[in-house]
Design a protein around this motif. Structure first.
Motif, mmCIF file in Angstrom:
data_model
loop_
_atom_site.group_PDB
_atom_site.id
_atom_site.type_symbol
_atom_site.label_atom_id
_atom_site.label_comp_id
_atom_site.label_asym_id
_atom_site.label_seq_id
_atom_site.Cartn_x
_atom_site.Cartn_y
_atom_site.Cartn_z
ATOM 1 N N THR A 91 102.353 -22.493 103.488
ATOM 2 C CA THR A 91 101.433 -21.425 103.868
ATOM 3 C C THR A 91 101.827 -20.128 103.165
ATOM 4 O O THR A 91 102.910 -20.015 102.593
ATOM 5 N N LYS A 92 100.952 -19.140 103.228
ATOM 6 C CA LYS A 92 101.259 -17.834 102.644
ATOM 7 C C LYS A 92 102.471 -17.210 103.320
ATOM 8 O O LYS A 92 103.300 -16.575 102.682
ATOM 9 N N LYS A 93 102.578 -17.406 104.609
ATOM 10 C CA LYS A 93 103.707 -16.851 105.361
ATOM 11 C C LYS A 93 105.018 -17.480 104.896
ATOM 12 O O LYS A 93 106.025 -16.780 104.746
ATOM 13 N N ASP A 94 105.013 -18.792 104.652
ATOM 14 C CA ASP A 94 106.213 -19.462 104.147
ATOM 15 C C ASP A 94 106.625 -18.885 102.796
ATOM 16 O O ASP A 94 107.808 -18.636 102.546
ATOM 17 N N GLN A 141 105.914 -15.878 101.611
ATOM 18 C CA GLN A 141 106.390 -14.510 101.794
ATOM 19 C C GLN A 141 107.833 -14.495 102.279
ATOM 20 O O GLN A 141 108.640 -13.689 101.818
#
Length: 50
Positions: A12-15, A17
């Motif tokens: 995911t994008k959070k991962d 980041q």
């Protein structure tokens, strides 16, 4: 194809980041260090020749 997608782990994008945050911090530090060294080199050059 469906089996390969089901078995894979998606990022995911959070991962991304979270993983890239330390790299970004190191790059910022490196930019400041290179800038400071260039500034000192230019100041030294200007002092000697002008």
């Amino acid at each position: 194809m469906r089996a390969a997608i089901d078995e894979s782990e998606l990022v995911t994008k959070k991962d991304l980041q979270i993983e890239l945050a330390p790299i970004k911090a190191d790059l910022m530090l490196l930019k400041w260090m290179v800038g400071a060294l260039l500034g000192l080199a230019i100041a030294n050059f200007a002092k000697q020749f002008f």
